[in-house]
Enzyme design. Structure first.
Site, PDB file in Angstrom:
ATOM      1  N   CYS A 191       0.884  -1.163   0.000  1.00  0.00           N
ATOM      2  CA  CYS A 191       0.000   0.000   0.000  1.00  0.00           C
ATOM      3  C   CYS A 191       0.919   1.208   0.000  1.00  0.00           C
ATOM      4  O   CYS A 191       1.541   1.509   1.016  1.00  0.00           O
ATOM      5  CB  CYS A 191      -0.918   0.011   1.220  1.00  0.00           C
ATOM      6  SG  CYS A 191      -1.844   1.557   1.359  1.00  0.00           S
ATOM      7  N   CYS A 226      -0.702   4.323   2.275  1.00  0.00           N
ATOM      8  CA  CYS A 226      -0.657   4.258   3.750  1.00  0.00           C
ATOM      9  C   CYS A 226      -0.062   2.897   4.121  1.00  0.00           C
ATOM     10  O   CYS A 226       1.130   2.700   3.941  1.00  0.00           O
ATOM     11  CB  CYS A 226      -2.024   4.525   4.388  1.00  0.00           C
ATOM     12  SG  CYS A 226      -3.464   3.946   3.492  1.00  0.00           S
ATOM     13  N   SER A 227      -0.896   1.960   4.606  1.00  0.00           N
ATOM     14  CA  SER A 227      -0.348   0.639   4.923  1.00  0.00           C
ATOM     15  C   SER A 227      -1.489  -0.363   4.965  1.00  0.00           C
ATOM     16  O   SER A 227      -1.532  -1.218   5.837  1.00  0.00           O
ATOM     17  CB  SER A 227       0.374   0.678   6.261  1.00  0.00           C
ATOM     18  OG  SER A 227      -0.518   1.188   7.230  1.00  0.00           O
ATOM     19  N   CYS A 228      -2.435  -0.247   4.025  1.00  0.00           N
ATOM     20  CA  CYS A 228      -3.592  -1.138   3.977  1.00  0.00           C
ATOM     21  C   CYS A 228      -3.135  -2.589   3.898  1.00  0.00           C
ATOM     22  O   CYS A 228      -2.188  -2.900   3.180  1.00  0.00           O
ATOM     23  CB  CYS A 228      -4.457  -0.786   2.776  1.00  0.00           C
ATOM     24  SG  CYS A 228      -5.109   0.892   2.895  1.00  0.00           S
TER      25      CYS A 228
END
Lengths: 204, 220
Positions: free
Chosen positions: A108, A111-113
């Site tokens: 991601c 962000c950090s999905c």
């Protein structure tokens, strides 16, 4: 609110992040807006209850049962519901299958999905600037840093989870593990193998 | 930051790594999740709040420091608490305290999640296999607003791989402009379309892209 007129109240908090969290938590607890026991419960859930074991259970089953694999790729949500693997950051899951011709990797960049109900909280490297900036541009070089070398004719496909679809990689089952049963298999399917930065049997 | 140059080697995890490296990481995550129950913002607003940190802070802060700093800003921007309370907390019940997440409700809230799929009238504009071109990666409603089209795929040609049905549109949802659901697609791009010197020109990148981020391309 656009970026340039945003007020930056955070600079009033202590700059040490540990003290920053503490100050914010204290302010919110005093106003009755958060319950410390609920915080403990959230932490316990992700520390002890939800993790890559969930994903490995599903993947092991799919690697041993063709019909299950077909159903999992076709309509994962129904299967995940049956196993009780639904939840926050796993509302829309898609399973992507590695083949000798195609190797999938998930990132991601915004962000950090990450598929929390199947893999838990993402590891530090997944959230790092290094991984997020580089894997879309030089995935093969990044794979080398994880100790993975792909056959030359295998194409790489990187999935940038920019929306609310969460991707789980279904890795290839190496021949040497063909006789493993579901439980044995689930033990060797690592978190990284389900992100696409490891192969089954690699340590990590 | 997708495609940015200058970042160093990745540090893969070791098997002894804990879920939360520091106790305060866990606390930051828990405080952020718990305050969501006050229903004063949505996921897109909290992502936007992180993006709104001043660039020098955004680069300098660690991952969970970004979370907690953005949360502080969001709490103030939404009028939940005053910045004075950060350093001088007030012992006084808040009108929103009835919405406080209780320990007994945590399991239910976490397992429920918040699906973003919506039913909309009208069929998808694009079909699987169709060629498309992305537009500029800017929010069309609010100058400098939130968007989920990464810069590195702006104005690039790709191919529709999957139609996911309609999903909440982050560009409006992050700014109190409603959900305005749109069809969402997975679009594949050849790396040679994205980078001047691709590592391997036949590798591909798949990105999830909302309908209004793209226009059709007439195949030759």
């Amino acid at each position: 609110m656009p970026h340039d007129v945003e007020k930056h109240s955070h600079s009033l908090l202590p700059s040490d992040p540990e003290l920053k969290v503490k100050a914010l938590e204290t302010a919110l607890v005093k106003r009755g807006l958060i319950d410390p026991a609920a915080l403990d419960e959230i932490i316990d859930t992700y520390q002890n209850k939800i993790g890559p074991k969930n994903g490995a259970t599903i993947v092991a089953k799919a690697l041993l049962d063709k019909n299950f694999k077909k159903a999992l790729i076709g309509d994962p949500m129904q299967i995940l519901e049956k196993h009780g693997f639904l939840g926050r950051q796993g509302e829309h899951i898609k399973v992507i299958e590695n083949t000798p011709e195609l190797h999938n990797i998930v990132v991601c960049t915004l962000c950090s999905c990450y598929p929390w109900p199947l893999l838990g909280i993402p590891p530090t490297w997944y959230k790092s600037d290094e991984y997020r900036s580089r894997v879309v541009r030089e995935p093969r070089k990044c794979l080398l840093e994880f100790g993975v070398t792909l056959p030359e004719n295998t194409k790489v496909r990187v999935w940038d989870s920019t929306a609310e679809i969460r991707y789980l990689v279904l890795p290839i089952l190496p021949d040497k593990y063909k006789d493993f049963d579901e439980e044995q298999l689930s033990e060797i399917i690592s978190r990284d193998a389900m992100i696409g930065t490891a192969l089954i049997g690699d340590q990590s | 930051m997708g495609g940015r140059y200058g970042d160093v080697a990745i540090q893969p995890a070791s098997i002894t790594d804990k879920t939360f490296k520091e106790t305060w990481h866990a606390r930051a995550l828990a405080v952020t999740l718990a305050t969501g129950s006050l229903r004063q913002w949505n996921l897109d607003m909290s992502r936007h709040a992180r993006e709104c940190l001043p660039p020098k802070d955004y680069c300098a802060f660690s991952y969970y420091d970004k979370w907690i700093s953005a949360l502080a800003n969001l709490l103030v921007a939404k009028g939940v608490i005053s910045p004075d309370e950060f350093l001088d907390p007030i012992q006084k019940m808040h009108p929103l305290s009835s919405r406080k997440l209780l320990a007994a409700d945590v399991a239910g809230v976490l397992s429920k999640g918040a699906p973003t799929s919506r039913s909309v009238e009208g069929s998808p504009k694009f079909l699987v296999g169709q060629s498309v071109k992305t537009r500029r990666a800017d929010n069309k409603f609010i100058s400098g607003g939130h968007t989920r089209l990464p810069k590195y795929v702006e104005r690039c040609e790709g191919k529709i791989e999957i139609c996911h049905g309609a999903h909440v549109f982050p560009d409006t949802h992050a700014h109190d402009l409603g959900e305005q659901p749109e069809h969402l697609y997975t679009v594949s791009f050849l790396t040679s379309e994205l980078w001047e010197s691709p590592e391997n020109p036949s590798d591909t990148l798949c990105v999830d892209i909302w309908e209004s981020y793209m226009e059709p391309v007439n195949d030759p």
